[in-house]
Design a protein around this motif. Structure first.
Motif, PDB file in Angstrom:
ATOM      1  N   LEU A  60       0.861  -1.174   0.000  1.00 38.53           N
ATOM      2  CA  LEU A  60       0.000   0.000   0.000  1.00 38.53           C
ATOM      3  C   LEU A  60       0.901   1.229   0.000  1.00 38.53           C
ATOM      4  O   LEU A  60       1.728   1.384   0.902  1.00 38.53           O
ATOM      5  CB  LEU A  60      -0.890  -0.017   1.249  1.00 38.53           C
ATOM      6  N   ARG A  62       1.976   4.840   0.704  1.00 40.88           N
ATOM      7  CA  ARG A  62       1.581   5.789   1.744  1.00 40.88           C
ATOM      8  C   ARG A  62       2.698   6.777   1.999  1.00 40.88           C
ATOM      9  O   ARG A  62       3.809   6.608   1.507  1.00 40.88           O
ATOM     10  CB  ARG A  62       1.200   5.081   3.038  1.00 40.88           C
ATOM     11  N   PHE A  95      -1.294  -0.984  -4.079  1.00 37.73           N
ATOM     12  CA  PHE A  95      -2.546  -0.239  -3.977  1.00 37.73           C
ATOM     13  C   PHE A  95      -2.241   1.183  -3.554  1.00 37.73           C
ATOM     14  O   PHE A  95      -1.247   1.439  -2.870  1.00 37.73           O
ATOM     15  CB  PHE A  95      -3.478  -0.884  -2.937  1.00 37.73           C
ATOM     16  N   ALA A  97      -4.522   5.023  -2.465  1.00 38.19           N
ATOM     17  CA  ALA A  97      -5.793   5.709  -2.265  1.00 38.19           C
ATOM     18  C   ALA A  97      -5.556   7.185  -2.494  1.00 38.19           C
ATOM     19  O   ALA A  97      -4.570   7.746  -2.034  1.00 38.19           O
ATOM     20  CB  ALA A  97      -6.295   5.479  -0.841  1.00 38.19           C
ATOM     21  N   LYS A 114      -8.165   1.991 -11.762  1.00 38.44           N
ATOM     22  CA  LYS A 114      -9.158   2.263 -10.713  1.00 38.44           C
ATOM     23  C   LYS A 114      -9.871   0.973 -10.314  1.00 38.44           C
ATOM     24  O   LYS A 114     -10.134   0.118 -11.146  1.00 38.44           O
ATOM     25  CB  LYS A 114     -10.203   3.261 -11.211  1.00 38.44           C
ATOM     26  N   GLY A 117     -15.007  -0.124  -4.920  1.00 34.58           N
ATOM     27  CA  GLY A 117     -14.840  -0.461  -3.507  1.00 34.58           C
ATOM     28  C   GLY A 117     -14.973  -1.943  -3.206  1.00 34.58           C
ATOM     29  O   GLY A 117     -14.253  -2.488  -2.382  1.00 34.58           O
ATOM     30  N   LEU A 120     -11.799  -4.255  -3.642  1.00 38.11           N
ATOM     31  CA  LEU A 120     -10.656  -4.091  -2.754  1.00 38.11           C
ATOM     32  C   LEU A 120     -10.553  -5.292  -1.811  1.00 38.11           C
ATOM     33  O   LEU A 120     -11.498  -5.594  -1.094  1.00 38.11           O
ATOM     34  CB  LEU A 120     -10.820  -2.797  -1.950  1.00 38.11           C
ATOM     35  N   ILE A 124      -6.569  -5.336   2.588  1.00 39.89           N
ATOM     36  CA  ILE A 124      -6.226  -3.932   2.313  1.00 39.89           C
ATOM     37  C   ILE A 124      -7.284  -3.023   2.951  1.00 39.89           C
ATOM     38  O   ILE A 124      -6.961  -2.017   3.569  1.00 39.89           O
ATOM     39  CB  ILE A 124      -6.120  -3.666   0.792  1.00 39.89           C
ATOM     40  N   GLN A 125      -8.551  -3.407   2.818  1.00 40.95           N
ATOM     41  CA  GLN A 125      -9.653  -2.636   3.418  1.00 40.95           C
ATOM     42  C   GLN A 125      -9.471  -2.439   4.911  1.00 40.95           C
ATOM     43  O   GLN A 125      -9.782  -1.383   5.443  1.00 40.95           O
ATOM     44  CB  GLN A 125     -10.996  -3.368   3.223  1.00 40.95           C
ATOM     45  N   ILE A 130      -5.986   2.631   5.263  1.00 38.96           N
ATOM     46  CA  ILE A 130      -7.216   2.687   4.460  1.00 38.96           C
ATOM     47  C   ILE A 130      -8.428   2.920   5.356  1.00 38.96           C
ATOM     48  O   ILE A 130      -9.307   3.723   5.026  1.00 38.96           O
ATOM     49  CB  ILE A 130      -7.379   1.409   3.612  1.00 38.96           C
ATOM     50  N   ILE A 141      -9.569   4.210  -5.029  1.00 36.08           N
ATOM     51  CA  ILE A 141      -8.539   3.194  -4.855  1.00 36.08           C
ATOM     52  C   ILE A 141      -8.047   2.759  -6.232  1.00 36.08           C
ATOM     53  O   ILE A 141      -8.847   2.530  -7.137  1.00 36.08           O
ATOM     54  CB  ILE A 141      -9.078   1.968  -4.075  1.00 36.08           C
ATOM     55  N   VAL A 143      -4.930   0.231  -8.307  1.00 41.12           N
ATOM     56  CA  VAL A 143      -4.048  -0.926  -8.129  1.00 41.12           C
ATOM     57  C   VAL A 143      -3.087  -1.019  -9.314  1.00 41.12           C
ATOM     58  O   VAL A 143      -3.426  -0.651 -10.442  1.00 41.12           O
ATOM     59  CB  VAL A 143      -4.854  -2.233  -7.968  1.00 41.12           C
TER      60      VAL A 143
END
Length: 147
Positions: A60, A62, A95, A97, A114, A117, A120, A124-125, A130, A141, A143
């Protein structure tokens, strides 16, 4: 002259300070410092950071923080470096966001797609990053499949 490299344990304090100045959470940085890409100037001042938080076999993105000194071509190189790092760490997907529609075109150029929801994955959720985002916004989100 800008340099892009993978962060090391010696960078923990510097990265925490940089993220703190941008009001971005530095929680857990010490555990994933080797999953961070840094862009520095000639004096080794951080100009940008991008982290890859490992969640099972996925990553993810970030902690993207950039200063005004970073041009779009440098940003492209930063993301390509993060993708390269993810390959090195043997991740299968990356992933991200975003709540900025303008970012979608940039990420699409890099090969991100894209997701809806319901597409996902649960692991990850339920990640802290997230989960916190969905509390305050409706992020988009995306990927990237790592080959």
């Amino acid at each position: 002259m800008k340099q892009i490299r993978i962060a090391t344990d010696q960078d923990i304090v510097k990265v925490k300070l940089f993220l703190g100045q941008a009001d971005v959470s530095a929680d857990g940085i010490e555990n994933i410092i080797d999953h961070f890409i840094l862009m520095e100037d000639a004096e080794q001042n951080i100009l940008a950071t991008l982290g890859v938080e490992r969640i099972e076999r996925d990553g993810l993105l970030r902690s993207l923080v950039i200063t005004s000194m970073v041009e779009q071509t440098n940003l492209l190189t930063l993301f390509k470096s993060a993708i390269s790092l993810a390959k090195q760490k043997e991740l299968e997907r990356l992933f991200l966001a975003t709540n900025k529609q303008a970012s979608v075109q940039f990420f699409s150029m890099l090969g991100f797609e894209k997701l809806e929801g319901d597409q996902l994955p649960e692991h990850i959720q339920t990640s802290n990053h997230i989960s916190q985002l969905f509390e305050t916004t409706e992020p988009m989100i995306m990927v990237f499949l790592i080959e």
